[in-house]
Design a protein around this motif. Structure first.
Motif, PDB file in Angstrom:
ATOM      1  N   LEU A 199     -11.066 -18.114  -2.132  1.00 52.33           N
ATOM      2  CA  LEU A 199     -10.604 -18.922  -0.998  1.00 52.33           C
ATOM      3  C   LEU A 199      -9.089 -18.881  -0.827  1.00 52.33           C
ATOM      4  O   LEU A 199      -8.584 -19.094   0.278  1.00 52.33           O
ATOM      5  N   ALA A 200      -8.354 -18.613  -1.910  1.00 55.07           N
ATOM      6  CA  ALA A 200      -6.893 -18.543  -1.807  1.00 55.07           C
ATOM      7  C   ALA A 200      -6.450 -17.444  -0.837  1.00 55.07           C
ATOM      8  O   ALA A 200      -5.384 -17.537  -0.225  1.00 55.07           O
ATOM      9  N   PHE A 201      -7.279 -16.412  -0.683  1.00 52.89           N
ATOM     10  CA  PHE A 201      -6.959 -15.324   0.245  1.00 52.89           C
ATOM     11  C   PHE A 201      -7.113 -15.745   1.709  1.00 52.89           C
ATOM     12  O   PHE A 201      -6.676 -15.027   2.603  1.00 52.89           O
ATOM     13  N   THR A 202      -7.766 -16.894   1.948  1.00 56.76           N
ATOM     14  CA  THR A 202      -8.094 -17.284   3.323  1.00 56.76           C
ATOM     15  C   THR A 202      -7.109 -18.270   3.943  1.00 56.76           C
ATOM     16  O   THR A 202      -7.246 -18.602   5.120  1.00 56.76           O
ATOM     17  N   ILE A 203      -6.140 -18.769   3.180  1.00 60.67           N
ATOM     18  CA  ILE A 203      -5.225 -19.785   3.713  1.00 60.67           C
ATOM     19  C   ILE A 203      -3.836 -19.186   3.959  1.00 60.67           C
ATOM     20  O   ILE A 203      -3.477 -18.186   3.345  1.00 60.67           O
ATOM     21  N   PRO A 204      -3.046 -19.786   4.861  1.00 57.72           N
ATOM     22  CA  PRO A 204      -1.747 -19.218   5.222  1.00 57.72           C
ATOM     23  C   PRO A 204      -0.677 -19.500   4.172  1.00 57.72           C
ATOM     24  O   PRO A 204      -0.791 -20.457   3.399  1.00 57.72           O
ATOM     25  N   GLU A 205       0.342 -18.674   4.166  1.00 64.11           N
ATOM     26  CA  GLU A 205       1.485 -18.910   3.292  1.00 64.11           C
ATOM     27  C   GLU A 205       2.272 -20.114   3.800  1.00 64.11           C
ATOM     28  O   GLU A 205       2.239 -20.455   4.983  1.00 64.11           O
ATOM     29  N   SER A 206       2.967 -20.794   2.894  1.00 58.34           N
ATOM     30  CA  SER A 206       3.775 -21.958   3.253  1.00 58.34           C
ATOM     31  C   SER A 206       4.870 -21.585   4.254  1.00 58.34           C
ATOM     32  O   SER A 206       5.593 -20.606   4.043  1.00 58.34           O
ATOM     33  N   PRO A 207       5.030 -22.363   5.342  1.00 49.23           N
ATOM     34  CA  PRO A 207       6.096 -22.061   6.305  1.00 49.23           C
ATOM     35  C   PRO A 207       7.485 -22.214   5.696  1.00 49.23           C
ATOM     36  O   PRO A 207       8.421 -21.519   6.102  1.00 49.23           O
ATOM     37  N   ARG A 208       7.648 -23.101   4.723  1.00 50.96           N
ATOM     38  CA  ARG A 208       8.954 -23.239   4.060  1.00 50.96           C
ATOM     39  C   ARG A 208       9.290 -21.969   3.281  1.00 50.96           C
ATOM     40  O   ARG A 208      10.414 -21.491   3.330  1.00 50.96           O
TER      41      ARG A 208
END
Length: 470
Positions: A199-208
């Motif tokens: 599931l870690a592959f499915t979420i976006p990188e932090s905008p910060r």
């Protein structure tokens, strides 16, 4: 910037919750990995013929890895990104699960526990940081509390798994499907570890992180999809908050112009250490052995620990409801007072109990009083210090020092956990009244710490907090 100014929650709530919940899966593994030893500790001592210090070391060895994992997670997250740290943590959980299940001595078991600890430490740092960085200010506390909800859910599942395996096999040392039950407890961690990694592959990188790395357009897309509000303005504020940030994070960033460590860093360290020094993890690491020592059977002791973990889950839900309404500081203060009172009752109950064969014997009303006090302690912790410490560590530090400050505070938290876990067997041999007396003292100290050093963060954006504290 106020909560209302930041966002009227003009992005779907479900979308934000799913991303935060995925990151919080690291917390589930955190809880499972640290609590699974509870049901196995007696069997490990019997299987490998160890007790006292060596048994305590096997229990606490994961915490050495936790401290190291937490220390390096922040700087690595600033170089590789938050998502890659989650994936690395998932791999470590998988390796540890298999290694612990196949252990042939207390020494290699301790090694594999430490490997899992690296994953726990990394997950414990990256989840609150990531959730804070992708959340609208108005619901950041509730979303950040998902980390603690995942932790206590992981503890519950680990304890329930231990109980089910012991019930099915007859004891933790008996075999089931040709494998000792205590080994199956460790092997069960494989399932959530793999799910977390996928599931870690499915979420976006932090905008910060994206803005810090000069990827403004990617950051704007993430802000628009998950945070909402005036994303251009938010991106500008994030860029300003990173002014003066060095390319490679170093401990020196924690010092201000006067070369003294920022007061907010000391406040974070105090939160992290005091959360552990009240002895909460004694309940989750040693409670089955503790309740057996005062007269309960192995299965009854495991049932009590399961009930305690359910209590912890329910109280964390209460914290999620209250944290963005009541605020962080008032809840911490209530928690400190409640923990002090319940621990004092435990200390007095054990100190005044008659000792039979070297163990306190709870007679008459003393037994239910101890059970109620222990569960009240968990209630006050679960509603307050449990989730709020992680929420505040994720949001209280300025952007330019967040990763390093979180790493230091996280490492301190795990070091404190290690101290409590390794000293409890020796303290309990000297007397459970003494052990709980020590934890009562630190709960008392935490009352004045909250009053003097904790500032409210409810409803403020991370960049507003950066300007206030940086």
């Amino acid at each position: 910037m106020s909560e209302q100014q930041n966002s009227s929650l003009d992005v779907p709530l479900g979308r934000i919750v799913l991303v935060a919940a995925t990151a919080a899966l690291g917390g589930f593994l955190f809880g499972f990995d640290t609590a699974v030893i509870n049901g196995a500790v007696g069997a490990i001592g019997e299987r490998f013929g160890v007790s006292g210090f060596l048994l305590g070391f096997a229990v606490a060895s994961a915490l050495i890895g936790c401290a190291i994992g937490a220390w390096y997670a922040g700087p690595v997250a600033d170089r590789l990104g938050r998502i890659k740290v989650m994936i690395i943590a998932a791999v470590l959980f998988v390796v540890s699960s298999i290694g612990c299940a196949a252990a042939f001595s207390v020494w290699d078991l301790s090694l594999w526990r430490a490997v899992g600890g690296l994953g726990v430490g990394a997950a414990s740092i990256i989840a609150p940081a990531y959730i804070a960085e992708v959340s609208p200010a108005g619901i950041r506390g509730r979303l950040g509390s998902l980390q603690q909800l995942a932790i206590v859910s992981g503890i519950f599942v680990a304890l329930l798994t231990a109980y089910a395996l012991v019930a099915a096999a007859g004891s933790a040392t008996a075999t089931l499907f040709g494998i000792e039950a205590w080994r199956l407890m460790f092997l069960a961690e494989l399932i959530p570890a793999v799910v977390y990694g996928v599931l870690a592959f499915t979420i976006p990188e932090s905008p910060r992180f994206l803005i810090y790395r000069g990827q403004r357009q990617r950051a704007l897309k993430v802000l628009h999809k998950y945070v909402g509000g005036d994303v251009e303005r938010t991106a500008d504020e994030i860029e300003r908050s990173f002014q003066g940030r060095t390319e490679r994070p170093k401990l020196s960033v924690l010092r201000g112009p006067s070369r003294r460590i920022y007061p907010i860093v000391w406040a974070g360290l105090g939160l992290a250490i005091l959360q552990q020094f009240t002895g909460i993890n004694v309940i989750f690491y040693y409670s089955s052995v503790l309740w057996q020592a005062v007269g309960f059977t192995e299965q009854d002791s495991l049932i009590i620990t399961v009930i305690t973990s359910v209590t912890n889950i329910l109280t964390t839900v209460v914290a999620i409801v209250l944290i963005d309404k009541v605020g962080r500081k008032p809840l911490l203060l209530v928690g400190s007072i409640g923990q002090f009172a319940s621990l004092a009752v435990l200390a007095i109950t054990f100190a005044t109990a008659p000792v039979v064969n070297g163990e306190p014997l709870l007679q008459g009303a003393a037994s239910p009083v101890a059970l109620i006090a222990a569960n009240l302690f968990v209630v006050f912790f679960g509603c307050t210090w449990g989730p709020i410490m992680w929420v505040m560590l994720g949001e209280m530090f300025p952007n330019k020092i967040r990763a390093m400050a979180l790493a230091v505070a996280g490492a301190a938290q795990w070091a404190a956990n290690f101290v409590v876990s390794t000293t409890f067997p020796a303290l309990s041999e000297a007397g459970l009244g003494l052990a709980y007396g020590v934890y009562t003292f630190f709960a008392f100290v935490s009352i004045f710490f909250v009053i003097k050093f904790i500032q409210e963060t409810k409803g403020e954006t991370l960049e507003a907090l950066s300007e206030r504290d940086g």
